[in-house]
Design a protein around this motif. Structure first.
Motif, PDB file in Angstrom:
ATOM      1  N   LYS A  28       0.828  -1.209   0.000  1.00  0.00           N
ATOM      2  CA  LYS A  28       0.000   0.000   0.000  1.00  0.00           C
ATOM      3  C   LYS A  28       0.862   1.259   0.000  1.00  0.00           C
ATOM      4  N   LYS A  32       1.199   4.225  -3.413  1.00  0.00           N
ATOM      5  CA  LYS A  32       0.340   5.357  -3.048  1.00  0.00           C
ATOM      6  C   LYS A  32       0.141   6.363  -4.179  1.00  0.00           C
ATOM      7  N   LEU A  55      -7.912  -3.492   2.398  1.00  0.00           N
ATOM      8  CA  LEU A  55      -7.910  -2.713   1.155  1.00  0.00           C
ATOM      9  C   LEU A  55      -9.061  -1.723   1.051  1.00  0.00           C
ATOM     10  N   SER A  58      -8.734   1.892  -0.175  1.00  0.00           N
ATOM     11  CA  SER A  58      -7.451   2.024  -0.891  1.00  0.00           C
ATOM     12  C   SER A  58      -7.776   1.999  -2.379  1.00  0.00           C
ATOM     13  N   ASN A  59      -6.778   2.239  -3.213  1.00  0.00           N
ATOM     14  CA  ASN A  59      -7.039   2.185  -4.654  1.00  0.00           C
ATOM     15  C   ASN A  59      -6.666   0.810  -5.236  1.00  0.00           C
TER      16      ASN A  59
END
Ligand code: PGA
Length: 247
Positions: A28, A32, A55, A58-59
């Motif tokens: 992660k 970023k 996740l 998150s992307n």
């Protein structure tokens, strides 16, 4: 035409829950800043629950490596699309290892794709020829047959990405050259145009898999019809996989 690059990690039968947590925490931080690439991690079933928590917001997207085509029932040891939908967004179907070791046929894969789409899962459909088939000039016949049968009675491609994975390049360290891969990707795109239409074909993501690593990824992804990668071995280390995602 905008095809967002898709880089997916296929962990196969690797990583315990503990190892998954450690990977995701490191990974992660490493990715970023990546915005223009859709990153998907496909861990084993046992790691999906923990991964989905880690996740969230998150992307990074989450995928499963298989499903059964029924939603529930007496199928000991199987996992249904409804169960996966609670945890993940993607599912890898038709991988050559499932075809080879678990006797999955194009007909069965077709049923699984339909079940996945019905449950609003996105599909990464794997296809590819053996070395023997390539050497006897059967690559395009094999690919055409796999695509036609796996996608039978499926009338749109919006939630399906195709992963072209020549079997001779999987886990062998032998990658198809960017030109070799591009040639087949171009063939696949033309076939999709014939089977569907120009718009669907132009928008379909066709990704490459087979010994992709941080050294060869850039050259492969530069090709016009290569829209991403499905990465096995080189996706198991956060540093290495983040470099591939950073192309
Ligand atoms: P590999 O595997 O990158 O280890 O060759 C790719 C795959 O099987 O999806």
């Amino acid at each position: 035409m905008t095809r967002k690059t898709l880089i997916a990690a296929n962990w196969k039968m690797n990583k315990t829950i503990k190892e998954t947590v450690s990977f995701i925490n490191d990974f992660k931080n490493l990715i970023k800043k990546i915005k223009n690439v859709e990153i998907v991690i496909c861990p084993p079933f046992t790691s999906l629950n923990e991964s989905s928590k880690l996740l969230k917001s998150s992307n990074i997207r989450l995928g499963a490596q298989n499903i059964h085509y029924e939603n529930k029932g007496a199928f000991t040891g199987e996992i249904s699309p409804v169960m996966i939908k609670e945890l993940a967004e993607y599912v890898v179907l038709g991988h050559s290892e499932r075809r080879q070791y678990f006797n999955e046929t194009n007909q069965l894969i077709n049923k699984k794709i339909k079940a996945a789409l019905k449950n609003k899962l996105k599909v990464i459909l794997c296809i590819g020829e053996t070395l023997q088939q390539r050497e006897s000039n059967k690559t395009t016949d094999i690919i055409e047959n796999q695509i036609k049968n796996c996608l039978k009675d499926i009338n749109e491609m919006k939630n399906i990405a195709i992963a072209y994975e020549p079997i001779w390049a999987i886990g062998t360290g032998k990658t198809a050259s960017p030109e070799q891969a591009e040639e087949t990707h171009k063939f696949i795109r033309q076939l999709l145009k014939k089977l569907y239409n120009e718009n669907i074909s132009n928008n379909a993501r066709i990704i490459y898999g087979g010994s992709v690593n941080e050294k060869n990824a850039k050259a492969l992804l530069k090709m016009k019809n290569i829209d991403g990668a499905l990465v096995g071995g080189a996706s198991l280390e956060p540093e290495t996989f983040s470099k591939i995602c950073n192309v």
